[in-house]
Motif scaffolding. Structure first.
Motif, short mmCIF file in Angstrom:
data_model
loop_
_atom_site.label_atom_id
_atom_site.label_comp_id
_atom_site.label_asym_id
_atom_site.label_seq_id
_atom_site.Cartn_x
_atom_site.Cartn_y
_atom_site.Cartn_z
N LYS A 224 -7.48 41.75 42.38
CA LYS A 224 -6.65 43.09 42.55
C LYS A 224 -5.94 42.65 43.95
CE LYS A 224 -5.13 47.42 41.86
NZ LYS A 224 -4.17 47.47 40.60
N ARG A 225 -6.26 42.24 44.72
CA ARG A 225 -5.51 42.11 46.12
C ARG A 225 -4.36 41.11 45.69
NH1 ARG A 225 -8.20 39.78 51.59
NH2 ARG A 225 -6.26 39.68 52.74
N VAL A 226 -4.47 39.99 44.92
CA VAL A 226 -3.51 38.94 44.57
C VAL A 226 -2.57 39.78 43.62
CG1 VAL A 226 -2.89 37.05 43.54
CG2 VAL A 226 -4.99 37.06 44.95
N LYS A 227 -3.08 40.46 42.91
CA LYS A 227 -1.97 40.92 41.71
C LYS A 227 -1.10 42.12 42.74
CE LYS A 227 -1.39 43.42 37.37
NZ LYS A 227 -2.09 43.92 36.12
N ASN A 228 -1.81 43.05 43.57
CA ASN A 228 -0.80 43.75 44.47
C ASN A 228 0.30 42.70 45.16
OD1 ASN A 228 -2.37 46.01 43.69
ND2 ASN A 228 -3.59 46.11 45.49
#
Length: 281
Positions: A224-228
């Motif tokens: 999720k952090r990377v997708k953000n």
């Protein structure tokens, strides 16, 4: 580095798909005609996007001819050609050669060394045409190499250098559109660096190679952090695109920016999730 800026064919009309293939096949043919078989091998989706973008923005007239590709012999295809495809062909050789050089210095990849040697004379021709671009991109790669050697985990700094590189490539001329093209390329280059690091993190861990995500890979919320991060980068790049007066091919370009670029992320995320859950991939 290559293969992230791709089209989502399922969401294209037949006419739009034919247009995309016209540019893709046209770039393939241009690489072959200008740089031979070894140059043709460097064909990629990212520089096809570049050719379409600049053709649409500068309204560069396209000529075409029918061609039966030996790899897809069942149906004749249209090969597009214009000055933007020629430029994309040059940039393909430039980036591929420097990437091979970087791979050899970083990982001692023999395949990269061999391919670099095959492209050497072709690269020198491109360097004669675009000395300033080559100089700036070489400086960026050297700085990136230094940061990675020092195991820098500042993803903003590392991705920012990739942004400078693609900004130089997208900014075709120093004209009224230079700043917006550079901005678009800047954020797209950042997206590509982050996506590349995200995809390679497991491989880099196994090979004891540098990757800025190694320390946070096993932490909760990594995907999720990377997708953000990716969403923020592509949003800024798309915003710059929407401020450009691109009318022709706009639907194809939006397909790539809003849908196509996520294909690789979803593939990697699903493969990783299946692997963690014990499902075959």
């Amino acid at each position: 580095m290559f293969g992230y800026v791709m089209v989502n064919k399922e969401k294209l009309s037949k006419e739009e798909n034919d247009t995309y293939l016209g540019f893709y096949c046209g770039l393939c043919d241009c690489l072959h005609q200008t740089y031979g078989r070894s140059g043709q091998v460097a064909l990629n989706f990212d520089m096809t996007f570049l050719a379409i973008l600049l053709s649409g923005l500068y309204e560069s007239e396209v000529t075409f001819r029918e061609y039966r590709c030996p790899f897809h012999p069942t149906k004749k295809r249209n090969l597009f050609h214009n000055e933007m495809i020629e430029y994309a062909s040059d940039m393909t050789i430039l980036l591929t050669y420097l990437k091979c050089e970087d791979n050899w210095e970083d990982e001692r990849k023999k395949s990269s060394y061999i391919y670099q040697k095959a492209l050497k004379k072709k690269f020198l021709k491109v360097q004669e045409k675009y000395p300033d671009k080559v100089k700036k991109i070489k400086e960026v790669l050297e700085r990136t190499h230094q940061l990675e050697e020092n195991k820098c985990e500042d993803i903003d700094a590392l991705a920012g250098l990739s942004g400078v590189m693609l900004g130089e490539v997208l900014a075709y001329h120093k004209d009224e559109w230079y700043q917006l093209l550079y901005e678009m390329g800047d954020y797209l280059g950042r997206f590509i660096y982050i996506m590349d690091a995200y995809e390679d993190v497991e491989k880099d861990i196994s090979k004891n190679c540098f990757n800025p995500f190694i320390d946070i890979y096993q932490k909760s919320g990594f995907d999720k952090r990377v997708k953000n991060m990716l969403e923020l980068m592509i949003a800024h790049s798309s915003e710059a695109f929407e401020r450009l007066p691109v009318l022709e091919y706009a639907n194809v370009l939006r397909n790539i920016l809003y849908s196509g670029v996520w294909a690789r992320y979803e593939m990697v995320r699903k493969k990783r999730e299946d692997s963690k859950n014990g499902r075959s991939v």
